[in-house]
Scaffold this motif. Structure first.
Motif: not given
Length: 74
Positions: A1-12
């Motif tokens: 789950m943390k990987v999804k949030y990290l990926f979303l943060f990087i994309l933003l």
């Protein structure tokens, strides 16, 4: 789950680092002493570029949910 949030943060964060100008706009705006117009053009281009990605991402998300729900009921 943390990987999804990290990926979303990087994309933003990626669009904030992008420089989006065509070569003609860049040549005209670099010749000016005041760089605020160039920054405004960059922000406008990034703003306009955001909506197609959001649209395609939204369609992809709804298709993912549709297929996921279809597999649960089968």
């Amino acid at each position: 789950m943390k990987v999804k949030y990290l990926f979303l943060f990087i994309l933003l964060c990626v669009p904030a680092l992008a420089e989006a100008q065509c070569s003609m706009c860049r040549a005209v705006l670099e010749s000016e002493a005041d760089q605020s117009a160039a920054e405004g053009i960059n922000d406008g281009i990034l703003y306009l570029m955001m909506f197609p990605y959001l649209l395609i991402g939204g369609i992809g998300f709804f298709m993912y949910r549709m297929f996921k729900n279809r597999n649960k009921t089968s």
